[in-house]
Scaffold this motif. Structure first.
Motif, PDB file in Angstrom:
ATOM      1  N   PRO A 108     -23.252  38.436  52.409  1.00 16.78           N
ATOM      2  CA  PRO A 108     -23.000  39.880  52.411  1.00 16.78           C
ATOM      3  C   PRO A 108     -22.872  40.427  53.831  1.00 16.78           C
ATOM      4  CG  PRO A 108     -24.695  39.337  50.805  1.00 16.78           C
ATOM      5  CD  PRO A 108     -24.420  38.080  51.570  1.00 16.78           C
ATOM      6  N   TRP A 140     -16.894  39.755  45.982  1.00 18.65           N
ATOM      7  CA  TRP A 140     -17.861  40.569  45.259  1.00 18.65           C
ATOM      8  C   TRP A 140     -18.282  41.713  46.194  1.00 18.65           C
ATOM      9  CZ3 TRP A 140     -20.544  39.126  40.489  1.00 18.65           C
ATOM     10  CH2 TRP A 140     -20.069  37.928  39.920  1.00 18.65           C
ATOM     11  N   ILE A 142     -20.707  45.671  46.540  1.00 18.38           N
ATOM     12  CA  ILE A 142     -21.640  46.649  45.993  1.00 18.38           C
ATOM     13  C   ILE A 142     -20.948  48.011  45.984  1.00 18.38           C
ATOM     14  CG2 ILE A 142     -23.866  47.797  46.251  1.00 18.38           C
ATOM     15  CD1 ILE A 142     -24.907  45.389  47.727  1.00 18.38           C
ATOM     16  N   PHE A 175     -23.997  43.537  42.928  1.00 22.42           N
ATOM     17  CA  PHE A 175     -22.624  43.175  43.260  1.00 22.42           C
ATOM     18  C   PHE A 175     -21.769  43.087  41.995  1.00 22.42           C
ATOM     19  CE2 PHE A 175     -24.886  41.792  46.988  1.00 22.42           C
ATOM     20  CZ  PHE A 175     -23.983  41.926  48.032  1.00 22.42           C
ATOM     21  N   HIS A 194     -19.822  43.413  51.136  1.00 19.66           N
ATOM     22  CA  HIS A 194     -19.097  42.486  50.273  1.00 19.66           C
ATOM     23  C   HIS A 194     -19.383  41.052  50.678  1.00 19.66           C
ATOM     24  CE1 HIS A 194     -16.489  43.390  53.706  1.00 19.66           C
ATOM     25  NE2 HIS A 194     -15.802  42.269  53.469  1.00 19.66           N
TER      26      HIS A 194
END
Length: 284
Positions: A108, A140, A142, A175, A194
């Motif tokens: 992330p 992925w 958030i 996520f 991400h």
């Protein structure tokens, strides 16, 4: 945004990458760009990569003629200008392979950590060159995390590069996956959290990524790890028509909805764009 690039464009970009790889001598450097492994923090090959075509297997190719033509095409310029940029500059471009079985994890992070201006202005453009799914390690993110601001920066000093703050911990349940068809493109806010996982599937996940910043009213941080001698601006294309582009976005609303969770990333920027241009239109 689906079908941003056609099959011929995708095929051309991938073919050119194959040609570049045949010219690559891996014995020149053992450096591999990673945001988890900091082996490259004092590596001149890594530092110099921002000013030439280099290979980290997540590499910059802005100076290749074919990639340059696509990067500075009218449709890319129109898309970036629609976000409200006045004098956008492409600071970094990467071809991301994510090979089957060995494509590494990207933890992330926020793009503004690596491509920083004051005030922050980075937007990432991420275009799938192959279908990107949860099986072959899609992105992925958030949703809404960009509203919380920048967490930390990746800064360059006399002894190499390092983070100025430790990494926060994130809950994986927060996520959402961003699955994309080949030729689709998404815009990623510079503060959006991400990531992507290791690609353990038998299928690769190639992508082309750009990082764009504003040069009008935004100052490039001197302690960024990227230090460019030249900066090429995205110019306003001759056929750029703001009202027509608004209609294009509205007409493609169905396609935007089909992107599912990725709409969360782009929605706030498109709203700002639509409101901004509508106010301009009403003044005409």
């Amino acid at each position: 945004m689906e079908s941003f690039a056609g099959e011929d464009e995708i095929g051309g970009l991938r073919k050119r990458m194959d040609e570049l790889l045949t010219q690559f001598d891996p014995s020149e450097s053992s450096s591999v760009f990673s945001i988890t492994n900091q082996q490259h923090t004092k590596d001149h090959y890594f530092f110099d990569s921002a000013a030439k075509i280099s290979f980290f297997f997540e590499a910059l190719h802005e100076l290749d003629p074919l990639y340059k033509e696509f990067t500075y095409s009218s449709k890319v310029s129109s898309l970036v200008l629609s976000f409200g940029y006045r004098r956008p500059v492409v600071m970094q471009s990467m071809y991301i392979f994510k090979q089957p079985g060995i494509g590494g994890e990207v933890v992330p992070h926020q793009d503004n950590s690596y491509v920083y201006t004051d005030p922050p202005s980075c937007t990432g453009l991420w275009m799938a060159l192959e279908d990107s799914t949860t099986l072959n390690s899609c992105l992925w993110a958030i949703p809404g995390s960009h509203k919380n601001g920048l967490v930390r920066r990746f800064v360059r000093g006399e002894n190499g590069v390092t983070y100025d703050q430790p990494s926060p911990s994130y809950e994986q349940k927060d996520f959402v996956p961003i699955e994309m068809k080949a030729g689709s493109i998404i815009a990623i806010h510079g503060d959006l959290i991400h990531q992507s996982f290791e690609n353990l599937s038998p299928k690769s996940r190639h992508a082309y990524s750009l990082h764009v910043v504003e040069s009008d009213g935004c100052k490039w941080a001197q302690d960024n790890w990227i230090r460019r001698k030249t900066r090429l601006s995205l110019s306003i294309p001759l056929n750029y028509k703001p009202v027509a582009f608004i209609k294009f976005l509205l007409n493609n609303n169905k396609n935007m909805a089909n992107l599912g969770p990725s709409c969360v990333i782009c929605l706030s920027k498109y709203n700002l764009f639509l409101l901004g241009f509508c106010s301009s239109v009403f003044r005409l």
